[in-house]
Design a protein around this motif. Structure first.
Motif, short mmCIF file in Angstrom:
data_model
loop_
_atom_site.label_atom_id
_atom_site.label_comp_id
_atom_site.label_asym_id
_atom_site.label_seq_id
_atom_site.Cartn_x
_atom_site.Cartn_y
_atom_site.Cartn_z
N GLY A 199 43.30 20.05 35.76
CA GLY A 199 42.21 20.12 36.54
C GLY A 199 42.50 20.66 38.05
N ASN A 200 43.64 20.79 38.40
CA ASN A 200 43.90 21.44 39.45
C ASN A 200 44.23 23.00 39.24
OD1 ASN A 200 45.15 19.97 42.27
ND2 ASN A 200 45.85 18.59 40.62
N MET A 201 44.21 23.38 38.00
CA MET A 201 44.39 24.60 37.62
C MET A 201 42.90 25.30 37.53
SD MET A 201 47.96 24.80 35.55
CE MET A 201 48.46 26.51 35.79
N PHE A 202 42.17 24.56 36.65
CA PHE A 202 40.88 25.07 36.12
C PHE A 202 39.89 25.49 36.94
CE2 PHE A 202 36.46 23.73 35.67
CZ PHE A 202 36.15 24.48 34.43
N PRO A 203 39.75 25.19 38.19
CA PRO A 203 38.62 25.76 39.00
C PRO A 203 38.75 27.30 39.28
CG PRO A 203 39.14 23.70 40.14
CD PRO A 203 40.09 24.26 39.09
N ASP A 204 40.00 28.04 39.37
CA ASP A 204 40.05 29.30 39.33
C ASP A 204 39.86 30.31 38.18
OD1 ASP A 204 40.73 29.18 41.97
OD2 ASP A 204 42.80 28.73 41.85
N LEU A 205 39.42 29.62 37.06
CA LEU A 205 39.03 30.29 36.07
C LEU A 205 37.79 31.07 36.24
CD1 LEU A 205 39.91 28.02 32.97
CD2 LEU A 205 40.93 30.05 33.25
N ASP A 206 36.95 30.62 37.12
CA ASP A 206 35.86 31.37 37.85
C ASP A 206 36.02 32.73 37.95
OD1 ASP A 206 37.11 31.05 40.04
OD2 ASP A 206 35.44 30.14 41.17
N ASN A 207 37.41 33.16 38.10
CA ASN A 207 37.99 34.66 38.38
C ASN A 207 37.62 35.15 36.94
OD1 ASN A 207 38.87 34.94 40.91
ND2 ASN A 207 40.34 33.28 40.48
N LEU A 208 37.60 34.57 35.73
CA LEU A 208 37.24 35.35 34.66
C LEU A 208 35.80 35.99 34.68
CD1 LEU A 208 38.61 32.94 31.80
CD2 LEU A 208 39.33 35.32 32.46
N VAL A 209 34.91 35.08 35.37
CA VAL A 209 33.45 35.50 35.49
C VAL A 209 33.53 36.62 36.55
CG1 VAL A 209 31.27 35.00 36.29
CG2 VAL A 209 32.79 33.36 34.83
N VAL A 210 34.43 36.76 37.71
CA VAL A 210 34.50 37.70 38.56
C VAL A 210 34.84 39.01 37.90
CG1 VAL A 210 35.47 38.37 40.88
CG2 VAL A 210 34.87 35.91 40.29
N ALA A 211 35.93 38.91 37.08
CA ALA A 211 36.44 40.01 36.31
C ALA A 211 35.50 40.78 35.42
CB ALA A 211 37.88 39.51 35.63
N TYR A 212 34.63 39.57 34.89
CA TYR A 212 33.46 40.39 33.63
C TYR A 212 32.49 41.06 34.61
CZ TYR A 212 29.64 40.34 30.80
OH TYR A 212 28.36 40.86 30.30
N THR A 213 32.25 40.20 35.62
CA THR A 213 30.96 41.16 36.46
C THR A 213 31.47 42.41 37.01
OG1 THR A 213 31.48 39.39 38.04
CG2 THR A 213 29.46 39.17 36.98
N THR A 214 32.72 42.20 37.22
CA THR A 214 33.30 43.65 38.07
C THR A 214 33.34 44.64 36.94
OG1 THR A 214 34.90 42.26 39.36
CG2 THR A 214 35.11 44.51 39.11
N LEU A 215 33.77 44.19 35.72
CA LEU A 215 33.82 45.08 34.71
C LEU A 215 32.49 45.63 34.42
CD1 LEU A 215 36.77 44.00 32.58
CD2 LEU A 215 36.78 45.85 34.03
#
Ligand SMILES: [Zn+2]
Length: 226
Positions: free
Chosen positions: A31-47
């Motif tokens: 749970g302490n690690m999970f919230p930064d998975l939002d960077n996957l969405v950031v990466a997708y929207t960047t690409l």
């Protein structure tokens, strides 16, 4: 943001206050690690070249509503499977996400959309402008923190005699992270952060985050024996 590896180590450190229940502390660390998975969405929207990719970071995964949703979801799974451990995992995830948000708010130089999707960002750091050199170290420090977290897991597993079969791989990943920290710090300070090298950095960060969560889940025994 505080580096994800630091979030993971905060999760491990919280064991002193956590009741001993199966899968609970595993949930706390994940749970302490999970919230930064939002960077996957950031990466997708960047690409995908969608507008303003950064707007998705620290929003939907950093919200109190996500915590509620996760806890309720795992509660339902626990009832359906008649396996109380899922409930422990859900409670741990909820507590871990909450800790992540608090650490983000206090420790670093950005705001968090605590009540997403209702808006109203909470930011104790709006007065602070991150100087470029610090920005570089905060970014590449992600690798350093992952490396330290992996070596912490290795040393815990040695001390407790748990997960011996995973030590070699985990230690290897630790050294890879240290190597990436040195390479990207050198690159960013010499040729700058604009361009292809930053995209590669972003990809390797996401790979490290996912590897980190997989190693954490596999090292369940080590984390729960502490
Ligand atoms: Zn965060």
């Amino acid at each position: 943001m505080p580096q994800n590896g630091i979030h993971a180590m905060v999760g491990i450190a919280s064991r002193m206050w956590m009741p001993k229940r199966e899968w609970l502390l595993l949930g706390v660390v994940l749970g302490n690690m999970f919230p930064d998975l939002d960077n996957l969405v950031v990466a997708y929207t960047t690409l995908a070249k969608l507008p303003d990719p950064e707007q998705y970071h620290r929003t939907f995964t950093h919200s109190v509503f996500t915590i509620l949703a996760v806890v309720v979801l795992f509660y339902i799974i626990a009832i359906m499977t008649k396996n109380e451990r899922w409930n422990n995992l859900g409670m741990g995830l909820g507590a871990g996400i909450l800790m992540h948000i608090l650490v983000d708010l206090i420790l670093w130089f950005n705001g968090v959309e605590l009540l997403w999707p209702l808006g109203s960002e909470l930011n104790f750091w709006s007065w602070f402008t991150t100087p470029p050199w610090l920005k570089i170290l905060l970014d590449t420090g992600e690798f350093l923190a992952f490396g330290l977290y992996f070596l912490l897991l290795v040393s815990l597993s040695q001390r407790q005699g748990t997960n011996a079969e995973l030590r070699k791989t985990t230690r290897m990943w630790g050294y890879i992270e240290f190597f990436l920290f040195i390479v990207f710090t050198a690159l960013f300070f010499t040729i700058g952060t604009e361009g292809l090298q930053y995209k590669i950095f972003g990809v390797l960060y996401l790979v490290s985050l996912i590897v980190g969560m997989v190693i954490t889940a596999k090292m369940k025994r080590t984390i729960e024996t502490i």
